[in-house]
Scaffold this active site. Structure first.
Site, PDB file in Angstrom:
ATOM      1  CD  GLN A 287      -3.054   0.987   2.148  1.00  0.00           C
ATOM      2  OE1 GLN A 287      -2.669   1.003   3.311  1.00  0.00           O
ATOM      3  NE2 GLN A 287      -4.324   0.968   1.816  1.00  0.00           N
TER       4      GLN A 287
ATOM      5  CD  GLU B  79       9.545  30.358 -21.000  1.00  0.00           C
ATOM      6  OE1 GLU B  79       8.404  30.803 -20.780  1.00  0.00           O
ATOM      7  OE2 GLU B  79       9.862  29.808 -22.054  1.00  0.00           O
TER       8      GLU B  79
HETATM    9  C1  LIG Z   1      19.163  26.102 -18.875  1.00  0.00           C
HETATM   10  C2  LIG Z   1      18.678  27.531 -18.890  1.00  0.00           C
HETATM   11  C3  LIG Z   1      18.056  28.038 -20.025  1.00  0.00           C
HETATM   12  C4  LIG Z   1      17.644  29.370 -20.071  1.00  0.00           C
HETATM   13  N1  LIG Z   1      17.118  29.881 -21.230  1.00  0.00           N
HETATM   14  C5  LIG Z   1      16.908  31.223 -21.316  1.00  0.00           C
HETATM   15  C6  LIG Z   1      16.532  31.818 -22.576  1.00  0.00           C
HETATM   16  O1  LIG Z   1      16.329  31.125 -23.596  1.00  0.00           O
HETATM   17  N2  LIG Z   1      16.396  33.171 -22.631  1.00  0.00           N
HETATM   18  C7  LIG Z   1      16.604  33.977 -21.541  1.00  0.00           C
HETATM   19  O2  LIG Z   1      16.474  35.189 -21.668  1.00  0.00           O
HETATM   20  N3  LIG Z   1      16.928  33.441 -20.336  1.00  0.00           N
HETATM   21  C8  LIG Z   1      17.099  32.091 -20.194  1.00  0.00           C
HETATM   22  N4  LIG Z   1      17.478  31.533 -18.999  1.00  0.00           N
HETATM   23  C9  LIG Z   1      17.595  32.394 -17.817  1.00  0.00           C
HETATM   24  C10 LIG Z   1      16.501  32.152 -16.760  1.00  0.00           C
HETATM   25  O3  LIG Z   1      15.281  32.651 -17.211  1.00  0.00           O
HETATM   26  C11 LIG Z   1      16.983  32.743 -15.431  1.00  0.00           C
HETATM   27  O4  LIG Z   1      17.989  31.871 -14.946  1.00  0.00           O
HETATM   28  C12 LIG Z   1      15.878  32.910 -14.420  1.00  0.00           C
HETATM   29  O5  LIG Z   1      14.976  33.916 -14.795  1.00  0.00           O
HETATM   30  C13 LIG Z   1      16.394  33.230 -13.018  1.00  0.00           C
HETATM   31  O6  LIG Z   1      17.377  34.225 -13.033  1.00  0.00           O
HETATM   32  P1  LIG Z   1      18.781  33.945 -12.295  1.00  0.00           P
HETATM   33  O7  LIG Z   1      19.220  32.586 -12.669  1.00  0.00           O
HETATM   34  O8  LIG Z   1      19.675  35.076 -12.564  1.00  0.00           O
HETATM   35  O9  LIG Z   1      18.426  33.884 -10.755  1.00  0.00           O
HETATM   36  P2  LIG Z   1      18.348  35.122  -9.731  1.00  0.00           P
HETATM   37  O10 LIG Z   1      17.463  36.177 -10.274  1.00  0.00           O
HETATM   38  O11 LIG Z   1      19.714  35.488  -9.297  1.00  0.00           O
HETATM   39  O12 LIG Z   1      17.600  34.423  -8.494  1.00  0.00           O
HETATM   40  C14 LIG Z   1      18.254  33.554  -7.595  1.00  0.00           C
HETATM   41  C15 LIG Z   1      17.219  33.072  -6.569  1.00  0.00           C
HETATM   42  O13 LIG Z   1      16.640  34.199  -5.884  1.00  0.00           O
HETATM   43  C16 LIG Z   1      15.232  34.192  -6.043  1.00  0.00           C
HETATM   44  N5  LIG Z   1      14.737  35.575  -6.172  1.00  0.00           N
HETATM   45  C17 LIG Z   1      15.295  36.583  -6.897  1.00  0.00           C
HETATM   46  N6  LIG Z   1      14.553  37.685  -6.783  1.00  0.00           N
HETATM   47  C18 LIG Z   1      13.521  37.391  -5.957  1.00  0.00           C
HETATM   48  C19 LIG Z   1      12.391  38.106  -5.461  1.00  0.00           C
HETATM   49  N7  LIG Z   1      12.153  39.393  -5.799  1.00  0.00           N
HETATM   50  N8  LIG Z   1      11.500  37.451  -4.670  1.00  0.00           N
HETATM   51  C20 LIG Z   1      11.709  36.141  -4.350  1.00  0.00           C
HETATM   52  N9  LIG Z   1      12.756  35.418  -4.778  1.00  0.00           N
HETATM   53  C21 LIG Z   1      13.635  36.027  -5.581  1.00  0.00           C
HETATM   54  C22 LIG Z   1      14.967  33.380  -7.312  1.00  0.00           C
HETATM   55  O14 LIG Z   1      13.679  32.801  -7.303  1.00  0.00           O
HETATM   56  C23 LIG Z   1      16.058  32.325  -7.246  1.00  0.00           C
HETATM   57  O15 LIG Z   1      15.641  31.273  -6.418  1.00  0.00           O
HETATM   58  C24 LIG Z   1      17.843  30.198 -18.927  1.00  0.00           C
HETATM   59  C25 LIG Z   1      18.432  29.668 -17.772  1.00  0.00           C
HETATM   60  C26 LIG Z   1      18.870  28.367 -17.757  1.00  0.00           C
HETATM   61  C27 LIG Z   1      19.556  27.854 -16.494  1.00  0.00           C
END
Ligand SMILES: Cc1cc2nc3c(=O)[nH]c(=O)nc-3n(C[C@H](O)[C@H](O)[C@H](O)COP(=O)(O)OP(=O)(O)OC[C@H]3O[C@@H](n4cnc5c(N)ncnc54)[C@H](O)[C@@H]3O)c2cc1C
Length: 382
Positions: free
Chosen positions: A278, A363
């Site tokens: 289960q 995204e």
């Molecule tokens: C494999 C991959 C493919 C991607 N493809 C694309 C693409 O095609 N085009 C493109 O433009 N981008 C792309 N990205 C970028 C992606 O959209 C970003 O990584 C994402 O938006 C998060 O930004 P960051 O990684 O800089 O994290 P950060 O913004 O540095 O955030 C780090 C952490 O802090 C949290 N955080 C930040 N601000 C806040 C807030 N105000 N409130 C609460 N929590 C917060 C976040 O949720 C996260 O957990 C890609 C990323 C990866 C890894």
């Protein structure tokens, strides 16, 4: 569950499912291991008219909406989220043109995408501008009949593989977010190059690179819409695209559930199949509840967006957040059901668990989606 699809919608599901079963699933482990971009599979999708599902008929598309694209993406997510991401990012690159471009621009790029002759990508993120997109440093300066772009985009899906890129750059920093604009940059434009492929935890079949602009010169008419409308187009693009990420998650969750049930029926311990315990049944039941409720949410959300294109943000964020959190949990539980075998690379669930993580990050992270939902609630209850 019966979602009462029309004949055309069922046809989209069947074609996408066939590509997933016959072309993606047999190759997903190899594509993942060798970090190979699935060019042939994408060509096959284009031949099956799947690049044009939600593009207007006047540009060669099938004229469908968000719901139609979600149906196809779900099937690709069931096969491999890396391949599904490459497919979805092609749409992401086209949406800014569709939403903000001139008729001339749409005629120039969209029919070529539908025909599978051109492939697209979307560039917003930079090293110091992730969740806070307003921090982008890339600039575009008008110079005679051209724009001159400088800056670097980071982690762009389909980087190095796409033929054109919808990118965001600041045209007037003094105006803050209202000083951003979107442009189309083509592979081969002078001063434009892509960095090497990033090494990633998951979705290794998708290509992720930097986009580098060094005095990159593009013609004046490559601006998408009016100068200053860049962030509005970005927000609309992501609102339209996020249910697709939810659909990748639904497909991934379904794939993990299928593997876990099949395994639990044949794995014997204590003299009986483990599915007769289960505790295992309850794990599987919770996985099934998660997948089906996420599917219902994503389908309903996509239909809402098709009917009410001006009220997308909250629904789109709910679809993405709920479905991707589900996929992370369901893929983790699939590994648990399969025990040590689940942890081994010879079974697909370890890859599924690695692939699930990115869905909660890209995204717009799920924390940012919750901010969007919270802000909308604050407005609604004003
Ligand atoms: C494999 C991959 C493919 C991607 N493809 C694309 C693409 O095609 N085009 C493109 O433009 N981008 C792309 N990205 C970028 C992606 O959209 C970003 O990584 C994402 O938006 C998060 O930004 P960051 O990684 O800089 O994290 P950060 O913004 O540095 O955030 C780090 C952490 O802090 C949290 N955080 C930040 N601000 C806040 C807030 N105000 N409130 C609460 N929590 C917060 C976040 O949720 C996260 O957990 C890609 C990323 C990866 C890894």
């Amino acid at each position: 569950m019966d979602y009462f699809l029309t004949e055309e919608q069922q046809m989209i599901v069947d074609i996408a499912a066939q590509i997933s079963d016959e072309r993606i699933i047999p190759r997903r482990a190899e594509l993942d291991e060798s970090h190979t971009f699935p060019r042939e599979i994408l060509n096959e999708m284009a031949r099956a008219d799947l690049f044009g599902i939600s593009l207007p008929e006047e540009y060669g598309g099938l004229g469908g909406g968000c719901f139609d694209i979600v149906l196809a993406v779900e099937q690709f997510g069931r096969g491999c989220v890396g391949v599904g991401t490459a497919f979805a990012a092609n749409y992401l690159g086209c949406f800014p043109i569709l939403l903000g471009g001139s008729d001339e621009m749409k005629k120039r790029y969209l029919p070529q995408v539908v025909a599978g002759e051109k492939f697209a990508a979307f560039g917003l993120t930079e090293a110091n501008a992730g969740s806070d997109a307003s921090g982008i440093q890339t600039t575009a300066v008008a110079d005679g009949d051209e724009w001159v772009l400088n800056g670097t985009k980071q982690w762009i899906t389909n980087g190095g593989e796409a033929d054109f890129y919808s990118i965001v750059a600041m045209t007037d920093r003094s105006k803050g977010p209202r000083g951003a604009s979107m442009f189309v940059v083509e592979a081969g434009d002078p001063g434009f190059s892509c960095g090497p492929k990033e090494k990633k935890m998951g979705i290794r079949a998708s290509a992720t690179t930097e986009l580098i602009f060094k005095d990159c010169r593009i013609p004046k008419d490559r601006i998408i819409g009016r100068a200053g409308t860049g962030f509005i187009t970005v927000m609309k693009t992501l609102d339209l695209s996020r249910p697709g990420i939810g659909a990748l998650a639904v497909g991934l969750g379904q794939g993990a559930l299928d593997e876990a049930v099949r395994y639990a029926k044949q794995r014997q311990q204590f003299g009986r199949p483990i599915i007769t315990f289960q505790a295992v049944q309850h794990l599987l039941a919770d996985m099934a509840i998660g997948v089906e409720t996420a599917r219902a949410m994503v389908y309903a959300g996509a239909r809402h967006i098709d009917a009410h294109p001006k009220q997308m943000s909250k629904v789109s964020a709910i679809c993405k957040t709920f479905a991707t959190d589900m996929a992370m949990k369901v893929t983790t539980d699939a590994v648990q059901v399969m025990g040590g075998y689940g942890y081994m690379c010879e079974y697909p669930v370890e890859k599924m668990m690695r692939d699930a993580k990115i869905l909660q990050i890209y995204e717009g992270s799920n924390q940012i989606q919750r901010n969007v939902i919270g802000q909308e609630l604050n407005r609604e209850y004003a």
